[in-house]
Write an enzyme that holds these catalytic residues in place. Structure first.
Site, short mmCIF file in Angstrom:
data_model
loop_
_atom_site.label_atom_id
_atom_site.label_comp_id
_atom_site.label_asym_id
_atom_site.label_seq_id
_atom_site.Cartn_x
_atom_site.Cartn_y
_atom_site.Cartn_z
N ASP A 152 -2.07 -9.08 5.27
CA ASP A 152 -2.11 -7.59 5.19
C ASP A 152 -2.63 -7.34 3.71
O ASP A 152 -2.35 -7.70 2.61
CB ASP A 152 -0.43 -7.34 5.12
CG ASP A 152 0.30 -7.25 6.45
OD1 ASP A 152 -0.56 -7.27 7.33
OD2 ASP A 152 1.45 -7.45 6.45
N ASP A 181 -4.10 -14.52 2.43
CA ASP A 181 -3.17 -13.45 2.63
C ASP A 181 -3.26 -12.71 3.93
O ASP A 181 -4.54 -12.66 4.37
CB ASP A 181 -2.82 -12.55 1.34
CG ASP A 181 -2.17 -11.33 1.48
OD1 ASP A 181 -1.00 -11.66 1.90
OD2 ASP A 181 -2.34 -10.17 1.26
P1 B16 Z 1 6.98 -8.07 7.53
P2 B16 Z 1 1.27 -10.14 3.19
C1 B16 Z 1 3.40 -8.49 3.40
O1 B16 Z 1 2.18 -9.16 3.88
C2 B16 Z 1 3.16 -7.00 3.28
O2 B16 Z 1 2.22 -6.84 2.36
C3 B16 Z 1 4.30 -6.64 3.02
O3 B16 Z 1 4.20 -5.08 2.67
C4 B16 Z 1 5.45 -6.74 3.77
O4 B16 Z 1 6.60 -6.10 3.27
C5 B16 Z 1 5.59 -8.30 4.08
O5 B16 Z 1 4.39 -8.70 4.40
C6 B16 Z 1 6.63 -8.56 4.89
O6 B16 Z 1 6.19 -8.04 6.24
O7 B16 Z 1 8.37 -6.76 7.45
O8 B16 Z 1 6.35 -7.76 8.62
O9 B16 Z 1 8.04 -9.36 7.66
O10 B16 Z 1 0.27 -9.10 2.41
O11 B16 Z 1 2.30 -11.24 2.48
O12 B16 Z 1 0.23 -10.60 4.35
MG MG Z 2 -1.01 -8.70 1.00
#
Ligand code: B16
Ligand code: MG
Length: 213
Positions: free
Chosen positions: A9, A7
């Site tokens: 974030d 993953d």
């Molecule tokens: P975006 P991950 C996720 O990343 C985030 O944890 C989440 O908070 C966010 O809403 C989602 O990506 C979508 O992100 O708005 O940049 O498309 O943890 O799956 O790497």
């Molecule tokens: Mg994450």
């Protein structure tokens, strides 16, 4: 085990503060309360599903188009904040662990809900560690659906049962379990009951990946 799907974030770097600041602007504009506890519920959740959580205490009605505009507005704030990222944002332990795993012959992939994945990997200089990227742009169903990880496994030519998934979010661990992967949890996900291997520090992967599962 032959592959490790990360993953982004919350595992490879922490963008939660940036998501927080961007969503806070939207919440303030709508007059709804928003704090770090609510922000934690957005981990691993798609942008659209995140907005629904932000709107839980909103009393008015918003059309589909208005919601789309809010998501776009949040993303514009978020993209501005992404300019603060660079190679120094990454904890040296992350680079060291990725280099170690790659050297040992593991196939590495990213499995992230974020549509900003490529920008983040590029700005932080992480992209060369990975054999494949599966992100919010190539899926139709977000975590806890396993699609993003199933695509990542396919891109590195491995079956789910040959891969670990490293996650910080419950939704991500659920997705890994649903897809037949072996889930490793870090951060909040280390406390989650469905996590097979909880870790406190990413360097612990150097031992776990050699265990016979
Ligand atoms: P975006 P991950 C996720 O990343 C985030 O944890 C989440 O908070 C966010 O809403 C989602 O990506 C979508 O992100 O708005 O940049 O498309 O943890 O799956 O790497
Ligand atoms: Mg994450």
């Amino acid at each position: 085990m032959k592959g490790i799907i990360f993953d982004l974030d919350g595992v490879l770097l922490s963008t939660d503060q940036l998501h927080y600041e961007a969503w806070k602007k939207i919440a303030d504009k709508l007059g709804v309360p928003f704090d770090k506890k609510i922000n934690d519920r957005l981990r691993g959740v798609s942008r659209e599903a995140s907005l629904e959580i932000v709107l839980e205490k909103y009393n008015g009605y918003l059309s589909k188009a208005e919601k789309e505009d809010l998501c776009n507005e949040k993303n514009e704030y978020y993209k501005e904040l992404l300019h603060t990222l660079d190679e120094d944002t990454i904890d040296p332990k992350v680079r060291e662990t990725l280099a170690f795993l790659k050297n040992k012959g593991f196939r590495l992939a990213v499995g992230s809900s974020s549509k900003n994945t490529m920008t983040i990997l590029h700005r932080t200089g992480l992209e060369d560690y990975f054999d494949a990227i599966s992100d919010g742009n190539n899926i139709s169903k977000s975590k806890p659906d396993p699609e993003v990880f199933l695509k990542a496994a396919e891109y590195i030519f491995l079956k789910p049962e040959e891969c670990f998934v490293v996650e910080d979010a419950e939704a991500g661990i659920d997705a890994a379990v649903a897809g037949g992967f072996c889930p490793i949890g870090i951060g909040l996900a280390a406390e989650y009951s469905k996590t097979r291997f909880p870790i406190k520090d990413i360097t612990q992967l150097k031992d776990i990946v050699f265990l016979k599962i």
